[in-house]
Design an enzyme around this catalytic site. Structure first.
Site, PDB file in Angstrom:
ATOM      1  N   ASP A 191      36.330 -22.661 -29.240  1.00 39.75           N
ATOM      2  CA  ASP A 191      37.680 -22.433 -29.752  1.00 39.75           C
ATOM      3  C   ASP A 191      38.482 -22.311 -28.384  1.00 39.75           C
ATOM      4  O   ASP A 191      38.197 -22.158 -27.163  1.00 39.75           O
ATOM      5  CB  ASP A 191      37.635 -20.834 -30.213  1.00 39.75           C
ATOM      6  CG  ASP A 191      38.475 -20.603 -31.230  1.00 39.75           C
ATOM      7  OD1 ASP A 191      39.475 -21.524 -31.346  1.00 39.75           O
ATOM      8  OD2 ASP A 191      38.477 -20.032 -32.144  1.00 39.75           O
ATOM      9  N   ASP A 234      42.710 -23.365 -39.867  1.00 44.20           N
ATOM     10  CA  ASP A 234      42.390 -22.217 -40.368  1.00 44.20           C
ATOM     11  C   ASP A 234      42.858 -21.774 -41.645  1.00 44.20           C
ATOM     12  O   ASP A 234      42.498 -20.847 -42.245  1.00 44.20           O
ATOM     13  CB  ASP A 234      43.102 -21.125 -39.552  1.00 44.20           C
ATOM     14  CG  ASP A 234      42.238 -20.955 -38.154  1.00 44.20           C
ATOM     15  OD1 ASP A 234      41.114 -21.268 -37.890  1.00 44.20           O
ATOM     16  OD2 ASP A 234      42.697 -19.915 -37.265  1.00 44.20           O
TER      17      ASP A 234
END
Ligand code: DGJ
Length: 696
Positions: free
Chosen positions: A443, A500
């Protein structure tokens, strides 16, 4: 350009020709890029000369592969640099040598007075048809580089405009269609990562081009540190497209600087011709798969089920239910390390949190393996929280000023420092060595304090070391969803977390638009919770499951929330995906020109053309009352196809008519399917039809 004293080079394949020509020792111009032509390059160079009139120079300054200010070029130069003390250098590059081999070309130019050397590289892939170009500048003395464009390509003057790509968190890959106007259209990502906001791709459109028809010229820049794109119409009407690193991101003086690869493709089959070439090139040439024959496993990711609240008993229960639904890889997301109870602390402290995991991760990984699943784990290597052991020990490892604005309560490690990379390598390697990890979700949740190309090189170096040490491990590029998606990161990773947003309707749009640049095999797509956590919308499991099944499928809800009916739908769709993934993960994704703007549709066709699947998602209510026929593409007009509605049991009571597909499969010619199209049953908004086709 007169035929005498012209140097020329060319790249040809069955799809296109790209022809370069230069007068004398000057840098060459791309005098032609389009469908294949057999003409002599010198003839093309002469034929391309445009007239001049009053108020102009006596001839057009060359729009070369690196347009030069010193040759009166009236637009943006391809190279802007200074000496170490900051005094501008204005190069005039002259021919030195050319290296030609099958399908590849390197051109060398020098400015002896300034001690500069420029190289332009070109290569054509006659299978994927993608042309790869890059540029390098080297110097006897250190130079300060402000801007270096990959070899510059003129854009056609008979072009309606272009599509570039913007986006935001939970809203990646927004296509912007605009016309050419005099002057510059510029996109620059100055956040130090690729960014949600500026995907490094461009599609130049021929007259009237759609998904399925017309000409398009595609560009994609393979760099993760932020790019700059200049699409400029010169005062004389010529047009140029430049791509390079975001300007001024080489912070130190250096003797060698280079661009990332710029990928180019010409299409005369609409935007799909660009999309399919990029999909194939990425999957078959850029991504280095640990084992290309291994089927893409169905993921389960626990983030939206538990967030930071890790309880091994609950996670085991969740894993069992996910496996029962068909998941094959369990990914333990954020929250397993340091004292990470929320997002305010512990990034950098990559050791297992013994408060949550008293016996380490083994009880979970053993359980996962018993279920027949593999294990993946989350890291955010480039980041550190001020509230962490790492920060307290090494505040000097942070990139940027001490009074910078934090992002998600975190700051960035300086990846140009070898001690930072060594630390991260050791910590990650320890976890990968101790546990049976086959997957890392990597990430990157905040932007850099300022753009810096050395940071990206440092990150690439760490990836390369880890890949070498753990060649069987797959990596996913995530950056708050799709904030770091580009061919550079994808030459080191195997999947992207596209967004997301697990809202299936938003995903339908995002993955449809991303397919202009990305194949299904790398595009992660998860079945989210019934009530979406980022949109608040409640969506039916059928829609959620089929949208995830369009790409690399996974689940991200808490499976304990599923009703028996929802679980059974999910099991069914997952089993279907597994039965089809071998060909679908290698298929071409063709976007359909839908006559109904509420319908977003695509056709995925096997490489041998023998089978296809159509996904027709409906995000709103149609303006007209009856469904409009859906035209297909990419089929053999002379072949007949057996087409069936895979989910015809999803037809609702308000669909009262008798379209053939509602009751049984149909057998129709490719010619008919591509000219008239399919009549689908009436449906609710927020639903999807899935059609399977087989060549008879
Ligand atoms: C942002 C990612 O996009 C999410 O999927 C999740 O991994 C969180 N970070 C974890 O902090």
């Amino acid at each position: 350009m007169s035929g005498q004293g012209i140097r020329s080079w060319r790249l040809d394949d069955a799809r296109q020709s790209l022809v370069l020509a230069a007068r004398g020792d000057a840098l060459p111009e791309v005098v032609y890029w389009g469908p294949p032509v057999a003409d002599e390059a010198a003839d093309l160079a002469e034929a391309a000369i445009q007239d001049v009139t009053g108020g102009m120079l006596d001839e057009h300054p060359p729009l070369s592969i690196s347009p030069e200010a010193i040759r009166s070029f009236p637009g943006q130069s391809g190279l802007v640099l200074a000496d170490e003390a900051g005094a501008p250098l204005v190069p005039k590059l002259l021919y030195e040598a050319a290296e030609e081999s099958d399908g590849a070309l390197v051109l060398h130019y020098t400015d002896a007075a300034l001690g500069l050397r420029y190289s332009g590289r070109f290569a054509i892939d006659d299978v994927t048809h993608v042309i790869t170009v890059s540029a390098q500048i080297s110097s006897d003395a250190p130079i300060r580089l402000h801007w270096l464009a990959a070899p510059v390509i003129p854009a056609p003057q008979l072009s309606d405009g272009m599509i570039d790509v913007s986006g935001r968190w939970c809203g990646e890959f927004q296509l912007n269609r605009m016309g050419w106007t005099p002057g510059i259209h510029m996109r620059e990502s100055r956040t130090g990562r690729t960014g949600h906001e500026h995907f490094p791709g461009l599609l130049v459109l021929g007259h009237g081009t759609t998904n399925m028809h017309g000409e398009a010229w595609g560009y994609q820049y393979g760099w993760s540190g932020g790019h700059r794109m200049v699409a400029e119409e010169l005062p004389d009407g010529r047009r140029q497209v430049q791509f390079g690193h975001a300007s001024g991101t080489e912070l130190d003086a250096a003797t060698t600087c280079e661009t990332a690869p710029l990928y180019l493709i010409y299409s005369n089959t609409g935007l799909n011709g660009c999309g399919v070439a990029f999909q194939r090139h990425l999957r078959d040439r850029i991504v280095s798969w640990p084992d290309a024959r291994r089927p893409r496993p169905v993921h389960y990711n626990c983030w939206e089920a538990v967030y930071f609240d890790h309880d091994v008993r609950i996670l085991k229960e969740i894993a069992s239910k996910a496996a029962e639904m068909g998941a094959e890889r369990f990914v333990l997301d954020d929250g397993w390390f340091g004292r990470r109870d929320d997002d305010t602390s512990s990034l950098g402290d990559w050791t297992v949190d013994r408060r949550k995991w008293p016996e380490g991760l083994t009880p979970l990984t053993d359980h996962i393996q018993t279920l027949g699943m593999t294990f993946g784990i989350w890291f955010e290597p480039e980041m550190v929280n001020p509230d962490s052991e790492l920060y307290r020990a090494h505040p000097d490892w942070v990139l940027g000023p001490t009074d910078q604005i934090p992002g998600r309560q975190q700051v960035v490690l300086n990846m140009a420092l070898s001690e930072v990379r060594d630390y991260l390598f050791d910590r990650i390697a320890a976890v990968l060595g101790e546990y049976p990890v086959d997957y890392v979700k990597w990430d990157h949740n905040r932007v850099l304090p300022m753009p810096d190309a050395a940071q990206t090189r440092g990150t690439y170096d760490l990836f390369d070391r880890l890949r070498e040490a753990f060649p069987a491990v797959e990596f996913e590029s995530c950056a708050s969803g799709g904030g770091r998606i580009d061919f550079g990161i994808l030459s080191r990773t195997h999947r992207v977390w596209l967004s997301d947003s697990n809202d299936a309707l938003e995903r339908l749009r995002i993955q449809h638009d991303a397919a202009l640049f990305l194949p299904a095999a790398v595009t992660g797509s998860h079945v989210g919770p019934r009530r979406c956590h980022t949109s608040g919308r409640v969506l039916d499991i059928r829609l959620r499951a089929w949208i995830a099944a369009q790409r690399h499928m996974g689940f991200e809800m808490d499976p304990r929330e599923l009703t028996e009916e929802e679980a059974s739908v999910l099991r069914d769709v997952t089993a279907w995906w597994k039965a089809n993934r071998d060909w679908m993960m290698r298929a071409d994704i063709l976007r359909l020109d839908s006559a109904d703007p509420s319908v977003t549709a695509e056709l995925q066709i096997a490489r041998n053309g023998g089978r296809f699947v159509v996904f027709a998602g409906k995000d709103g209510t149609s303006l007209q009352i009856a469904p409009r026929p859906l035209r297909l593409t990419g089929l053999d007009p002379d072949a007949r196809y057996h087409v069936s509605l895979r989910n015809r049991s999803d037809a609702v009571g308000l669909s009262r008519g008798i379209p053939a597909l509602k009751s049984s499969p149909v057998a129709l010619s490719g010619a008919y399917l591509m000219a008239q199209g399919l009549s689908l049953p009436w449906s609710f908004p927020a639903s999807i039809w899935v059609l399977e086709g087989e060549r008879l």
